[in-house]
Design an enzyme around this catalytic site. Structure first.
Site, PDB file in Angstrom:
ATOM      1  N   GLY A   1       6.076  11.308 -16.873  1.00 37.91           N
ATOM      2  CA  GLY A   1       6.957  11.307 -18.023  1.00 37.91           C
ATOM      3  C   GLY A   1       7.381   9.929 -18.469  1.00 37.91           C
ATOM      4  O   GLY A   1       8.405   9.755 -19.091  1.00 37.91           O
TER       5      GLY A   1
ATOM      6  N   LYS B   1       3.722   3.926 -20.589  1.00 37.04           N
ATOM      7  CA  LYS B   1       3.220   2.695 -19.985  1.00 37.04           C
ATOM      8  C   LYS B   1       3.773   1.520 -20.779  1.00 37.04           C
ATOM      9  O   LYS B   1       3.838   1.536 -21.976  1.00 37.04           O
ATOM     10  CB  LYS B   1       1.705   2.692 -20.016  1.00 37.04           C
ATOM     11  CG  LYS B   1       1.126   3.772 -19.161  1.00 37.04           C
ATOM     12  CD  LYS B   1      -0.171   3.335 -18.558  1.00 37.04           C
ATOM     13  CE  LYS B   1      -0.616   4.335 -17.532  1.00 37.04           C
ATOM     14  NZ  LYS B   1      -1.529   3.819 -16.597  1.00 37.04           N
TER      15      LYS B   1
ATOM     16  N   ASP C   1       4.559   2.811  10.077  1.00 36.28           N
ATOM     17  CA  ASP C   1       5.313   1.601  10.453  1.00 36.28           C
ATOM     18  C   ASP C   1       6.817   1.855  10.426  1.00 36.28           C
ATOM     19  O   ASP C   1       7.579   1.067   9.869  1.00 36.28           O
ATOM     20  CB  ASP C   1       4.962   0.438   9.516  1.00 36.28           C
ATOM     21  CG  ASP C   1       5.446  -0.908  10.052  1.00 36.28           C
ATOM     22  OD1 ASP C   1       5.622  -1.039  11.285  1.00 36.28           O
ATOM     23  OD2 ASP C   1       5.650  -1.833   9.246  1.00 36.28           O
TER      24      ASP C   1
END
Length: 342
Positions: free
Chosen positions: A58, A61, A174
């Site tokens: 949603g 860019k 990690d």
């Protein structure tokens, strides 16, 4: 520009903006440092506002999110043998695909002029590493607060292991105190996804055979021997964190290294078996539990403490098959909390 860089271009932040925010990476802004691995800065970015970051769902860019400007900037040194662009983009990809209140929100990244930088949401109360071994800071963490931090991290791991969309699973790979941040409300949030692995749907009991990577005092001993990475490997690493929070010291504190080069894990396992693990708990907790303590109900009660110690011991079992799932771990830690507050 690599294909991954293009994919996440909407998250790119200019190096000049980061340098401006940190006064060219001034030590004044440093909040933590992890050996030669990375340096963390807290700063205010003025070039854009931050809201709804990181998730591509949603989102247009090129649009940067809007909201709070205070962020944490993780700067990785160039030439690091353990960490390069591949690891950076692994973390970007993971954080972009995971939304959970106990996992940090990704704001952006920068790869420019040999710099590799990740920008994440602000964790106002720093990282767990700033507390362990520091009696002044550990005093802030009452037993109840410690339990809630553990439950937060356990919830994040349970989400990665068994609650992801499309039934996929992520092995964090990690978990350690370096990768656990604490926000303004003391909510724990994990990051450090650079070595993470995604397993496709319906393979939760499968292993990934991969040359071991990780911190020696947190690493699953079975994975170390066989290169067989499973979600139980995360459980072991989390068990070490539970023991650190219980004892108030890092897993590699010299007091443990005198007894075992593997640190806290084997020492605590042996102490549990001989019934003396309680002797290892943080002296601050012992003082708060003392009948002479003027601070009432800050320290652990017996049921809460013993429930916690038992599940921590089960998490650091030597073989993967002996360890509980994160669902069981969450249940037991919540039971420890209920004993404490009731």
């Amino acid at each position: 520009m690599s294909s991954l860089e293009r994919k996440f271009e909407h998250l790119k932040i200019r190096l000049c903006d980061i340098k401006l925010a940190t006064n060219n990476f001034s030590e004044t802004y440093v909040i933590a440092s992890v050996d030669k691995e990375c340096t963390l800065y807290r700063a205010e970015l003025h070039s854009f506002d931050i809201e709804n970051p990181s998730s591509e769902k949603g989102k247009n860019k090129g649009d940067h999110p809007k909201g709070h400007n205070i962020v944490v900037i993780k700067r990785y040194p160039s030439g690091n043998q353990c960490f390069g662009e591949e690891e950076l983009f692994t973390e970007i990809e993971m954080l972009s695909s995971v939304e959970h209140p106990n996992i940090v929100t990704l704001i952006g990244f920068c790869i420019e002029d040999s710099e590799m930088i990740l920008i994440i949401e602000n964790v106002s109360n720093g990282y767990l590493q700033n507390y362990l071994g520091n009696s002044n800071n550990m005093c802030i963490l009452t037993w109840e607060k410690r339990l809630k931090i553990c439950i937060d991290v356990a919830n994040a791991l349970e989400h990665l292991h068994s609650e992801m969309e499309d039934q996929k699973m992520i092995i964090h790979h990690d978990i350690c105190h370096f990768n656990i941040g604490l926000d303004e409300n003391w909510r724990a949030k994990i990051d450090g996804f650079w070595w993470s692995v995604i397993l496709p749907p319906n393979q939760e009991d499968e292993a990934v055979y991969i040359w071991w990577r990780g911190r020696s005092h947190y690493i699953d001993p079975e994975y170390l021997k066989t290169n067989k990475l499973k979600r139980e490997s995360d459980v072991y690493s989390f068990g070490i964190v539970l023991l650190e929070i219980l004892c108030g010291r890092t897993a590699f504190d010299p007091i443990y290294l005198k007894e075992s080069d593997k640190g806290l894990g084997p020492v605590a396992r042996q102490s549990f078996c001989t019934g003396i693990l309680e002797d290892m708990i943080d002296p601050i907790l012992k003082e708060e539990t003392s009948e002479y303590s003027f601070v009432l109900k800050r320290g652990p009660n017996k049921e809460s403490l013993h429930t916690f110690m038992k599940i921590a011991y089960q998490c650091v079992a030597e073989t993967q098959v002996q360890r509980p799932t994160m669902k069981v771990v969450v249940k037991e830690l919540e039971k420890a909390l209920s004993f404490q507050v009731s």
